[in-house]
Design an enzyme around this catalytic site. Structure first.
Site, PDB file in Angstrom:
ATOM      1  N   CYS A   6       0.745  -1.320   0.066  1.00 55.87           N
ATOM      2  CA  CYS A   6      -0.052   0.021   0.012  1.00 55.87           C
ATOM      3  C   CYS A   6       0.914   1.157   0.049  1.00 55.87           C
ATOM      4  O   CYS A   6       1.959   1.145   0.608  1.00 55.87           O
ATOM      5  CB  CYS A   6      -0.998   0.233   1.214  1.00 55.87           C
ATOM      6  SG  CYS A   6      -2.117  -1.389   1.287  1.00 55.87           S
ATOM      7  N   ARG A  21       3.266  -0.167  -5.126  1.00 56.60           N
ATOM      8  CA  ARG A  21       3.269  -0.647  -4.027  1.00 56.60           C
ATOM      9  C   ARG A  21       1.909  -1.484  -3.920  1.00 56.60           C
ATOM     10  O   ARG A  21       1.593  -2.217  -2.922  1.00 56.60           O
ATOM     11  CB  ARG A  21       3.215   0.341  -2.862  1.00 56.60           C
ATOM     12  CG  ARG A  21       4.533   1.450  -2.696  1.00 56.60           C
ATOM     13  CD  ARG A  21       4.474   2.184  -1.665  1.00 56.60           C
ATOM     14  NE  ARG A  21       4.429   1.545  -0.276  1.00 56.60           N
ATOM     15  CZ  ARG A  21       5.601   1.027   0.227  1.00 56.60           C
ATOM     16  NH1 ARG A  21       6.763   1.267  -0.342  1.00 56.60           N
ATOM     17  NH2 ARG A  21       5.408   0.604   1.491  1.00 56.60           N
ATOM     18  N   TRP A  32      -3.009  -2.525  -1.734  1.00 58.09           N
ATOM     19  CA  TRP A  32      -2.778  -4.126  -2.117  1.00 58.09           C
ATOM     20  C   TRP A  32      -3.551  -4.802  -1.095  1.00 58.09           C
ATOM     21  O   TRP A  32      -3.088  -4.775   0.179  1.00 58.09           O
ATOM     22  CB  TRP A  32      -1.342  -4.238  -2.078  1.00 58.09           C
ATOM     23  CG  TRP A  32      -1.058  -5.692  -2.463  1.00 58.09           C
ATOM     24  CD1 TRP A  32      -0.813  -6.064  -3.926  1.00 58.09           C
ATOM     25  CD2 TRP A  32      -0.825  -6.845  -1.913  1.00 58.09           C
ATOM     26  NE1 TRP A  32      -0.354  -7.267  -3.972  1.00 58.09           N
ATOM     27  CE2 TRP A  32      -0.453  -7.857  -2.872  1.00 58.09           C
ATOM     28  CE3 TRP A  32      -0.928  -7.268  -0.464  1.00 58.09           C
ATOM     29  CZ2 TRP A  32       0.000  -9.021  -2.492  1.00 58.09           C
ATOM     30  CZ3 TRP A  32      -0.569  -8.430  -0.214  1.00 58.09           C
ATOM     31  CH2 TRP A  32      -0.200  -9.402  -1.077  1.00 58.09           C
ATOM     32  N   ASN A  36      -1.235   1.550   5.916  1.00 52.34           N
ATOM     33  CA  ASN A  36      -0.187   0.486   5.404  1.00 52.34           C
ATOM     34  C   ASN A  36       0.077  -0.479   6.481  1.00 52.34           C
ATOM     35  O   ASN A  36       0.756  -0.012   7.423  1.00 52.34           O
ATOM     36  CB  ASN A  36       1.101   1.165   4.725  1.00 52.34           C
ATOM     37  CG  ASN A  36       1.905   0.404   4.129  1.00 52.34           C
ATOM     38  OD1 ASN A  36       1.680  -0.730   3.830  1.00 52.34           O
ATOM     39  ND2 ASN A  36       3.047   0.724   3.902  1.00 52.34           N
ATOM     40  N   GLY A  37      -0.128  -1.659   6.269  1.00 53.60           N
ATOM     41  CA  GLY A  37       0.113  -2.641   7.199  1.00 53.60           C
ATOM     42  C   GLY A  37      -0.842  -3.506   7.670  1.00 53.60           C
ATOM     43  O   GLY A  37      -2.075  -3.732   7.022  1.00 53.60           O
ATOM     44  N   GLU A  66      16.560 -17.103 -11.512  1.00 52.36           N
ATOM     45  CA  GLU A  66      16.161 -15.266 -11.612  1.00 52.36           C
ATOM     46  C   GLU A  66      15.467 -15.048 -12.945  1.00 52.36           C
ATOM     47  O   GLU A  66      14.392 -14.528 -12.998  1.00 52.36           O
ATOM     48  CB  GLU A  66      17.385 -14.458 -11.531  1.00 52.36           C
ATOM     49  CG  GLU A  66      16.995 -13.089 -11.695  1.00 52.36           C
ATOM     50  CD  GLU A  66      16.059 -12.424 -11.019  1.00 52.36           C
ATOM     51  OE1 GLU A  66      15.327 -12.962 -10.083  1.00 52.36           O
ATOM     52  OE2 GLU A  66      15.669 -11.471 -11.567  1.00 52.36           O
ATOM     53  N   LYS A 113      11.654 -13.688 -13.530  1.00 47.52           N
ATOM     54  CA  LYS A 113      11.439 -12.586 -14.340  1.00 47.52           C
ATOM     55  C   LYS A 113      10.296 -12.735 -15.172  1.00 47.52           C
ATOM     56  O   LYS A 113       9.239 -12.036 -15.643  1.00 47.52           O
ATOM     57  CB  LYS A 113      12.572 -12.129 -15.096  1.00 47.52           C
ATOM     58  CG  LYS A 113      12.897 -10.660 -15.170  1.00 47.52           C
ATOM     59  CD  LYS A 113      13.309  -9.992 -14.230  1.00 47.52           C
ATOM     60  CE  LYS A 113      12.447 -10.083 -12.663  1.00 47.52           C
ATOM     61  NZ  LYS A 113      13.126  -9.820 -11.546  1.00 47.52           N
ATOM     62  N   GLU A 126       6.910 -13.383 -13.414  1.00 49.13           N
ATOM     63  CA  GLU A 126       6.317 -12.209 -13.035  1.00 49.13           C
ATOM     64  C   GLU A 126       5.401 -11.290 -13.898  1.00 49.13           C
ATOM     65  O   GLU A 126       4.394 -10.970 -13.541  1.00 49.13           O
ATOM     66  CB  GLU A 126       7.402 -11.534 -12.329  1.00 49.13           C
ATOM     67  CG  GLU A 126       7.905 -11.819 -10.853  1.00 49.13           C
ATOM     68  CD  GLU A 126       8.986 -10.963 -10.332  1.00 49.13           C
ATOM     69  OE1 GLU A 126       9.000 -10.546  -9.147  1.00 49.13           O
ATOM     70  OE2 GLU A 126       9.914 -10.606 -11.180  1.00 49.13           O
ATOM     71  N   HIS A 139      16.593 -36.025 -14.088  1.00 53.83           N
ATOM     72  CA  HIS A 139      15.973 -36.673 -13.076  1.00 53.83           C
ATOM     73  C   HIS A 139      14.349 -36.472 -12.865  1.00 53.83           C
ATOM     74  O   HIS A 139      14.367 -36.766 -11.670  1.00 53.83           O
ATOM     75  CB  HIS A 139      16.869 -36.335 -11.849  1.00 53.83           C
ATOM     76  CG  HIS A 139      18.529 -36.646 -11.829  1.00 53.83           C
ATOM     77  ND1 HIS A 139      18.548 -37.816 -12.063  1.00 53.83           N
ATOM     78  CD2 HIS A 139      19.544 -35.737 -11.891  1.00 53.83           C
ATOM     79  CE1 HIS A 139      20.143 -37.909 -12.063  1.00 53.83           C
ATOM     80  NE2 HIS A 139      20.554 -36.407 -12.023  1.00 53.83           N
ATOM     81  N   LYS A 159       5.517  -4.199  -5.673  1.00 55.44           N
ATOM     82  CA  LYS A 159       6.899  -4.030  -5.582  1.00 55.44           C
ATOM     83  C   LYS A 159       7.636  -4.147  -3.718  1.00 55.44           C
ATOM     84  O   LYS A 159       8.548  -4.731  -3.943  1.00 55.44           O
ATOM     85  CB  LYS A 159       7.177  -2.605  -5.944  1.00 55.44           C
ATOM     86  CG  LYS A 159       8.644  -2.326  -5.712  1.00 55.44           C
ATOM     87  CD  LYS A 159       9.275  -2.632  -7.224  1.00 55.44           C
ATOM     88  CE  LYS A 159      10.672  -2.454  -7.308  1.00 55.44           C
ATOM     89  NZ  LYS A 159      11.365  -3.492  -8.115  1.00 55.44           N
TER      90      LYS A 159
HETATM   91  C1  G6P Z   1       8.057  -8.600  -3.979  1.00 57.42           C
HETATM   92  C2  G6P Z   1       8.593  -8.261  -5.554  1.00 57.42           C
HETATM   93  C3  G6P Z   1       9.648  -9.005  -5.928  1.00 57.42           C
HETATM   94  C4  G6P Z   1      10.782  -8.728  -5.097  1.00 57.42           C
HETATM   95  C5  G6P Z   1      10.607  -9.239  -3.876  1.00 57.42           C
HETATM   96  C6  G6P Z   1      11.940  -8.979  -2.595  1.00 57.42           C
HETATM   97  O1  G6P Z   1       7.877 -10.010  -3.896  1.00 57.42           O
HETATM   98  O2  G6P Z   1       7.308  -8.700  -6.076  1.00 57.42           O
HETATM   99  O3  G6P Z   1       9.749  -8.581  -7.459  1.00 57.42           O
HETATM  100  O4  G6P Z   1      11.832  -9.393  -5.951  1.00 57.42           O
HETATM  101  O5  G6P Z   1       9.656  -8.573  -3.277  1.00 57.42           O
HETATM  102  O6  G6P Z   1      11.785  -7.459  -2.887  1.00 57.42           O
HETATM  103  P1  G6P Z   1      13.059  -6.533  -1.950  1.00 57.42           P
HETATM  104  O7  G6P Z   1      12.612  -5.088  -2.103  1.00 57.42           O
HETATM  105  O8  G6P Z   1      13.124  -7.222  -0.601  1.00 57.42           O
HETATM  106  O9  G6P Z   1      14.366  -6.974  -2.779  1.00 57.42           O
END
Ligand code: G6P
Length: 586
Positions: free
Chosen positions: A2, A28, A72, A98-99, A464, A468, A471, A487, A581
């Protein structure tokens, strides 16, 4: 998660500023948004909507005070009623939050019993009603807010707006809040990037502190309620850094910023690299901790430290570290990686590590973030604000730091710096050839699965890369250790299944090539990423050898692939569904 934003000042366009603040905080959370603005004619204007703000605008109005929120959803579905701000029955208390109010059910029950009517399913709404209730016995706003704080459990960041008194109370525990100041104007936001268009003069509110803000000025109180001076700091980046500029999306802009970000680390962050290397050498064991993309940077770190620095460095994902840290000692070192510095799964576990007296180093992109302030020593990624939800430049910046630290431990920092410069040139070359990746994305966009394979540090890159793609394009992509595929997972390979194979010229080269033959024999469409061409690849993306720094350009290929797959499928790569984010809830 949020985003919250508030304004008190002498300008007449508070509404516009609040809306624009919310737009920049939308990363956010973008399930819904809302504002509460007191107009100059004393009417309170409330608007709440589900969905993204997009190009929303507010009706013209003169106003110089108000708050807003972008949500969110956690407690309660995505509905207009659940959107913030929330308002007390007497309409005198308006709240954005927020929280999570962990004990909200109990508080809500009591408030309903004594006659309060709730209009949402959220935990946040109890804050407004509870303050209203306290104010019935106690007229002093300060006392009422302090009472509220002692009653609520959980991480939070809150602005309480008393429209009659044209006053904000602001407090936080865990979640971030920044104040901005500019000649009789005050801004409050979840992130400094929303304030930077107006002022660089900011203060990051600490846990336990409380701020009261009205037209007469601002007061800060410490956790014991004592008045405290505000030590504003000046932010080093400017408003351009938080706008898309000439790029259609933040994700593409941030992908393009990587050569500069990475080169800057290798040129101007070497003292930080050396200091961290020293701390690792002196520690009785080092643990890398992070979530999501940061966790895959940690995993890559374990390979880089093993190979380059000949050190065993442990790794855990943030949400699991709490269950693994019983053996920590006061000589242990925890390095927490987090772009935002606010990820609760990371923060909660490193807090436990701190309680065991372990040393904490932060590797974060956000100055003043909770992690930054919690750490004994903080390294800043200096990547500039990262706005796209999927992390790109913060990831490669983290890898650059870990790579250089590993080289410093091995006393080969100079060689490390040279390889980073090679990696930078490779990224620049890939960006020039991005249409090839776009073409490939269009070719594979309708496939059911994408597999990404690598060994050693390229295995970490594969994980990673798959994240990507998942996501932003919502396609099923999985990263595997190239040796592990046979395997079990090889059963999923069918005619035309795209397999991206990271095959740098290192100790993994021959074995990874075998994996290419194995999948090719079962019909896979093999996309080879390597410095050496081979007939087994159906298509080849050349990345010249930058030693172990080759992981950096390799992952950039996947970033571009994810970006173009999202576009090919008609999705917004900057705001993927269900994600936020900064994940400040467990
Ligand atoms: C969220 C985002 C990810 C990110 C993760 C960790 O889940 O959607 O894309 O990698 O948080 O975020 P940070 O700010 O701790 O790197």
């Amino acid at each position: 998660m949020c985003g919250i934003f508030g304004y008190i000042g002498n300008k007449k366009n508070a509404g516009e500023m609040i809306l624009s603040g919310l737009k920049s905080l939308e990363y956010r959370g973008y399930d819904s948004w809302g504002v509460a603005i007191k107009k100059d004619d004393s009417q309170i204007y409330i608007e709440k909507h589900t969905g993204k703000i997009g190009d929303a605008s507010l009706p013209a109005m003169d106003s110089s005070i108000g708050i807003g929120h972008t949500r969110w959803a956690t407690h309660g579905g995505v509905t207009d009623a659940n959107a913030h701000p929330h308002i007390s029955c007497d309409k005198k208390v308006i709240v954005v939050h927020n929280g999570i109010v962990e004990n909200y059910e109990e508080l809500k029950k009591q408030l309903i019993k004594i006659g309060h009517t709730f209009t949402s399913e959220t935990d946040s709404e109890v804050l407004a009603h509870q303050i209203e209730e306290f104010l019935k016995e106690e007229k002093d706003l300060h006392v009422a807010i302090s009472k509220l704080r002692s009653q609520i459990a959980g991480m939070n960041a809150v602005i309480v707006f008393f429209p009659d008194k044209e006053t904000f109370y602001i407090f936080k525990n865990g979640s971030p809040i920044v104040l901005g100041e500019k000649q009789n104007e005050y801004f409050v936001a979840s992130d400094a990037s929303a304030i930077i268009p107006y002022t660089k003069h900011v203060y990051f509110v600490e846990d336990g502190e409380m701020v009261s803000l009205n037209r007469n000025g601002i007061s800060l109180f410490d956790s014991e309620g004592k008045n405290k001076d505000i030590d504003y700091i000046t932010l080093s980046y400017n408003a351009e850094a938080v706008s898309r500029g000439k790029y259609p999306h933040f994700m593409l802009k941030e992908i393009y910023e990587q050569p500069t970000v990475i080169q800057n680390i290798a040129s101007s962050q070497l003292e930080t690299v050396k200091e961290t290397a020293k701390r690792i050498i002196n520690a009785y064991g080092t643990y890398l901790v992070g979530c999501g993309t940061a966790s895959y940077a940690c995993l890559a770190g374990t390979y880089l430290f093993s190979k380059i620095a000949k050190r065993h460095i442990n790794f855990s994902i943030g949400s699991e570290f709490s269950y693994l840290l019983n053996f920590l000692k006061d000589t242990s070192l925890v390095i927490a990686l987090s772009q935002s510095g606010e990820t609760i799964d990371t923060l909660a576990s490193v807090q436990k590590a701190k309680a065991k007296k372990a040393q904490l180093i932060a590797l974060t992109n956000v100055l003043g973030s909770t992690l930054y302030r919690m750490a004994d020593y903080s390294m800043l990624l200096n990547a500039g604000p990262e706005k796209a939800v999927a992390s790109t430049k913060a990831y490669t910046a983290k890898i650059t730091f870990l790579y250089l630290i590993a080289h410093e431990i091995n006393r080969t920092l100079h060689e490390g710096v040279q390889n980073i410069s090679r990696a930078v040139r490779e990224i620049e070359g890939l960006l020039e050839r991005k249409s090839h990746i776009q073409h490939l994305a269009n070719r594979i966009k309708n496939k059911n699965n994408i597999f990404i394979l690598g060994r050693g540090v390229s295995y970490a890159a594969a994980l990673e890369s798959a994240l990507k793609i998942k996501e932003v394009s919502y396609m099923h992509a999985e990263g595997f250790a190239a040796g592990e595929l046979k395997h079990g997972v090889i059963a999923l390979i069918e005619e035309g299944t795209p397999v991206i194979l990271f095959n740098p010229e290192d100790e993994t080269y021959e074995d990874t090539l075998s994996a290419a033959h194995e999948v090719k024999a079962r019909g896979a469409y093999v996309i080879g990423v390597s410095s050496r061409k081979n007939d087994v690849y159906d298509t080849f993306i050349e990345v010249k050898n930058c030693q172990d720094a080759t992981i950096i350009p390799n992952v950039v290929i996947a970033q571009l692939m994810g970006y173009y797959l999202a576009l090919a499928k008609g999705y917004d790569p900057d705001k993927p569904r269900n994600l936020a984010k900064s994940v400040t809830v467990k």
